[in-house]
Write an enzyme that holds these catalytic residues in place. Structure first.
Site, PDB file in Angstrom:
ATOM      1  N   HIS A 122       0.824  -1.218   0.000  1.00 18.70           N
ATOM      2  CA  HIS A 122       0.000   0.000   0.000  1.00 18.70           C
ATOM      3  C   HIS A 122       0.866   1.281   0.000  1.00 18.70           C
ATOM      4  CE1 HIS A 122      -3.492  -2.505   0.897  1.00 18.70           C
ATOM      5  NE2 HIS A 122      -2.961  -2.924   2.014  1.00 18.70           N
TER       6      HIS A 122
HETATM    7  O1  RIB Z   1      -5.400   0.558   3.776  1.00 22.53           O
HETATM    8  C1  RIB Z   1      -3.997   0.540   3.846  1.00 22.53           C
HETATM    9  C2  RIB Z   1      -3.477   1.708   4.612  1.00 22.53           C
HETATM   10  O2  RIB Z   1      -3.927   1.654   5.961  1.00 22.53           O
HETATM   11  C3  RIB Z   1      -1.939   1.743   4.707  1.00 22.53           C
HETATM   12  O3  RIB Z   1      -1.508   3.070   4.790  1.00 22.53           O
HETATM   13  C4  RIB Z   1      -1.668   1.035   5.992  1.00 22.53           C
HETATM   14  O4  RIB Z   1      -0.438   1.447   6.594  1.00 22.53           O
HETATM   15  C5  RIB Z   1      -2.812   1.510   6.832  1.00 22.53           C
HETATM   16  O5  RIB Z   1      -2.471   2.791   7.362  1.00 22.53           O
END
Ligand code: RIB
Ligand code: CA
Length: 313
Positions: A239
């Protein structure tokens, strides 16, 4: 050179994004701010201190930010990121001092100092960014732009939810902040679940094995961060690293422009980021301040991940 302020809730994938940001010659991290999200902001700030020390970058100013979403009850993602927020990674007790300013003050100061030169990169909930915009409503005009890991837009088969059936965690954690930011007019590029959860863009077991093979300090950190999660989830969704990869080399990505609305109340849909793809919405979408990543050059992206996160560039 992209001069960025990194707003983060470290977090396992945030930690990988640190490794990527600080090994990318295209990126200069001018400041780091922390926000409540994956874990509480005290632990997130401790993790950020440890990561900056690990990287030998305690010269970068670090400010602690919001301890709570604007209106919503606090949630966390400890079940995913572990009690410390860095899963099984073990780093020395942090010594680096925090900047005396709050995150909002640091954002305001960096916007004044760098203006259009500055890109705000938010890889956690948008509470600090929203608070800064409330403090200075000219930020959307003054700053170069905003890049977020956030949202899920239904633009690929992976564009569903992770915090609930339809919402991505960063937006879901503080939907009121996200709504304020999306409505502020700040030019925003969204890296959402549509691509970060798309199977061919995830870190496969094979890529993970390549990254931990060298048995270096870095590969041991990556193993501590990701090992258990790669086992549990048959790979790892990159992500936050994908957001920093976009900053480093936008040519690896294809974007589409849509107006984004945020659902702040909803029994099953709170935190949903809604794009209207009906034909008559075309004009609204053409004028929108929001662009969404819909496609990634997987080969180049994974090469960047392996070379820069595991080997340090
Ligand atoms: O949905 C993924 C996000 O949420 C990423 O930034 C992970 O670190 C959490 O913060
Ligand atoms: Ca994060």
């Amino acid at each position: 050179m992209k001069r960025i302020l990194l707003d983060t809730d470290p977090g396992v994938d945030d930690a990988l994004a640190f490794l990527l940001a600080f090994s990318s010659p295209e990126i200069s991290v001018e400041a780091v701010t922390t926000v409540d999200g994956n874990v509480d902001v005290e632990r997130g700030t401790r993790n950020a201190r440890q990561l900056l020390e690990f990287l030998g970058r305690t010269d970068v100013p670090l400010a602690r930010g919001a301890a709570h979403p604007m209106l919503k009850e606090m949630g966390s993602a400890e079940d995913f990121h572990g009690k410390t927020g860095l899963m099984d990674a073990v780093l020395p007790e942090p010594k680096m001092r925090l900047d005396r300013r709050s995150a909002v003050h640091m954002i305001l100061d960096e916007v004044e100092r760098l203006g259009k030169e500055l890109t705000i990169v938010a890889i956690g909930p948008l509470t600090n960014v929203a608070a800064a915009i409330l403090a200075d409503t000219d930020i959307p005009r003054k700053v170069g732009g905003l890049v977020i890991m956030g949202g899920s837009f239904g633009l690929t088969s992976a564009g569903i939810g992770n915090a609930n059936a339809v919402a991505e965690f960063n937006v879901w954690h503080d939907p009121d902040a996200a709504k304020l930011v999306f409505n502020s007019g700040i030019p925003t590029v969204c890296i959402g679940l549509d691509t970060t959860m798309f199977p061919e863009y995830r870190m496969s077991r094979a890529l993970y094995a390549e990254m931990i093979a060298p048995k270096t300090k870095r590969s041991k950190l990556i193993e501590g961060l990701c090992g258990a999660l790669v086992e549990r989830y048959n790979g790892f969704s990159l992500h936050d690293p994908m957001a920093l990869a976009y900053v480093a080399d936008p040519t690896m990505f294809r974007l589409e422009r849509y107006n984004v609305e945020v659902e702040t109340r909803g029994e099953h849909t709170m935190g949903m980021t809604v794009v209207d793809r009906r034909r008559f919405a075309g004009d609204v979408n053409k004028k929108a301040a929001h662009q969404i990543v819909v496609e990634v050059d997987a080969t180049r992206f994974h090469r960047m991940i392996a070379d820069r996160i595991a080997k340090g560039g």
